[in-house]
Design an enzyme around this catalytic site. Structure first.
Site, mmCIF file in Angstrom:
data_model
loop_
_atom_site.group_PDB
_atom_site.id
_atom_site.type_symbol
_atom_site.label_atom_id
_atom_site.label_comp_id
_atom_site.label_asym_id
_atom_site.label_seq_id
_atom_site.Cartn_x
_atom_site.Cartn_y
_atom_site.Cartn_z
ATOM 1 N N ASP A 154 1.019 -1.023 -0.255
ATOM 2 C CA ASP A 154 0.350 0.335 -0.333
ATOM 3 C C ASP A 154 0.882 1.616 -0.319
ATOM 4 O OD1 ASP A 154 -2.656 1.341 0.197
ATOM 5 O OD2 ASP A 154 -2.652 1.285 2.282
ATOM 6 N N ASN A 203 -11.395 -2.314 -5.938
ATOM 7 C CA ASN A 203 -10.330 -1.590 -6.010
ATOM 8 C C ASN A 203 -11.478 -0.870 -7.573
ATOM 9 O OD1 ASN A 203 -7.138 -2.509 -4.629
ATOM 10 N ND2 ASN A 203 -8.041 -0.787 -4.568
HETATM 11 C C1 IPE Z 1 -5.395 -2.500 -0.206
HETATM 12 O O1 IPE Z 1 -5.135 -1.524 -0.241
HETATM 13 C C2 IPE Z 1 -5.248 -3.216 -1.037
HETATM 14 C C3 IPE Z 1 -3.963 -3.696 -2.224
HETATM 15 C C4 IPE Z 1 -2.779 -3.476 -1.700
HETATM 16 C C5 IPE Z 1 -4.182 -4.140 -3.557
HETATM 17 P P1 IPE Z 1 -6.060 -0.052 -0.876
HETATM 18 O O2 IPE Z 1 -5.579 1.562 -0.791
HETATM 19 O O3 IPE Z 1 -6.983 -0.234 -1.070
HETATM 20 O O4 IPE Z 1 -7.113 -0.133 0.804
HETATM 21 P P2 IPE Z 1 -8.270 0.868 1.808
HETATM 22 O O5 IPE Z 1 -8.938 1.214 0.710
HETATM 23 O O6 IPE Z 1 -7.000 1.981 2.057
HETATM 24 O O7 IPE Z 1 -8.210 -0.115 2.830
HETATM 25 C C1 IPE Z 2 -1.808 0.080 -2.967
HETATM 26 O O1 IPE Z 2 -1.535 1.542 -3.379
HETATM 27 C C2 IPE Z 2 -2.151 -0.406 -4.959
HETATM 28 C C3 IPE Z 2 -3.684 -0.686 -4.693
HETATM 29 C C4 IPE Z 2 -3.779 -0.864 -3.869
HETATM 30 C C5 IPE Z 2 -3.442 -0.966 -6.533
HETATM 31 P P1 IPE Z 2 -2.873 3.089 -2.832
HETATM 32 O O2 IPE Z 2 -3.163 2.803 -4.861
HETATM 33 O O3 IPE Z 2 -3.772 2.627 -2.576
HETATM 34 O O4 IPE Z 2 -2.210 3.951 -2.676
HETATM 35 P P2 IPE Z 2 -2.335 4.915 -1.543
HETATM 36 O O5 IPE Z 2 -3.166 4.267 -0.231
HETATM 37 O O6 IPE Z 2 -3.417 5.607 -2.444
HETATM 38 O O7 IPE Z 2 -1.519 5.639 -1.029
HETATM 39 MG MG MG Z 3 -3.854 2.444 -0.358
#
Ligand code: IPE
Ligand code: IPE
Ligand code: MG
Length: 246
Positions: free
Chosen positions: A24, A72
């Site tokens: 993340d 997502n």
């Molecule tokens: C979790 O991250 C999913 C992945 C790393 C693929 P998110 O960014 O989607 O999670 P939330 O929304 O902060 O809980």
């Molecule tokens: C994790 O990084 C990757 C995916 C969930 C695909 P994020 O895209 O959630 O990055 P933040 O949390 O918005 O910084």
């Molecule tokens: Mg994230």
């Protein structure tokens, strides 16, 4: 010894067999530099290679990474399609190296919502690496822990209806055998980067007794040294699984 031949670091004693990572923080990493979120996803994909390579040195046999959750899809259409094309790009760029380096790749999650080309590439990568056993890399795409359990229960119900499964025999092992992860051991350690202290629907059933590491590092900054330090902290913990100290 010359600088050109750095010493290979030894495996960590009491190393977890299976590490799962919620990768993340890509978006925040990019935004902090005034760049679009996809720039962060590309930087994050590069880190995957480094961490997969580090596994045999550290002593980790199974690595499972969360790449795209069932939630997502709520993101903008341009971010979602950018991620899907990144997955296709990653598979075609890494295929040869993964085959050669002995990495067995599996995908978990519900594939039916993914585009046909990506599904075919995933199947192909799984097939081409099916005899590898140096490191088991599992990539979770369109994965959600609740969705996985629901799909497993649906399949079990079909087997009961067709007479293949005796409903009175159903226990924890039966359900485990219907999950996407059925051939994998449970994760010993789950790492989440970016400072968020939540599971976000990752491996809900499988992580019942996992140790957790929530670290502030954003995924594109997660180096093999950071990985090593998470694994070392795990090695110092005492797991009791509901029992008492021996
Ligand atoms: C979790 O991250 C999913 C992945 C790393 C693929 P998110 O960014 O989607 O999670 P939330 O929304 O902060 O809980
Ligand atoms: C994790 O990084 C990757 C995916 C969930 C695909 P994020 O895209 O959630 O990055 P933040 O949390 O918005 O910084
Ligand atoms: Mg994230």
């Amino acid at each position: 010894m010359s600088d050109r031949h750095p010493t290979v670091e030894a495996p960590i004693p009491n190393c977890p067999k299976h590490v799962a990572i919620i990768m993340d923080g890509n978006g925040r990493w990019a935004q902090a530099q005034g760049k679009p979120r996809l720039f962060g996803h590309h930087a994050g994909a590069k880190r995957v290679k480094e961490i997969v390579r580090a596994c045999p040195d550290v002593g980790v046999k199974y690595l499972t990474i969360f790449a795209f959750s069932t939630e997502n899809w709520k993101r903008t259409q341009s971010e979602v399609s950018g991620l899907m094309s990144l997955f296709r790009r990653y598979i075609s760029a890494e295929m040869k190296g993964l085959v050669k380096e002995g990495v067995r790749v599996r995908f978990i999650g519900d594939r039916v919502r993914l585009d046909g080309k990506l599904q075919a590439m995933m199947d192909d990568l799984e097939r081409r690496t099916e005899h590898n056993e140096k490191v088991h890399l599992t990539i979770a795409i369109n994965y959600g822990g609740r969705d996985e359990v629901a799909r497993a229960v649906k399949e079990m119900a079909c087997d009961v209806a067709s007479g293949k499964l005796d409903p009175t025999s159903v226990d924890e092992t039966t359900l485990t055998g219907y999950l996407d992860t059925r051939v994998l051991p449970d994760p010993d350690l789950v790492i989440r980067t970016s400072g968020e202290a939540r599971i976000s629907n990752f491996l809900l059933w499988q992580s019942a007794y996992s140790e957790y590491e929530f670290i502030d590092t954003l995924w594109p900054d997660f180096t093999s040294d950071v990985f090593r330090s998470c694994v070392s902290r795990f090695a110092g913990r005492e797991r009791r699984f509901g029992g008492v100290k021996a």
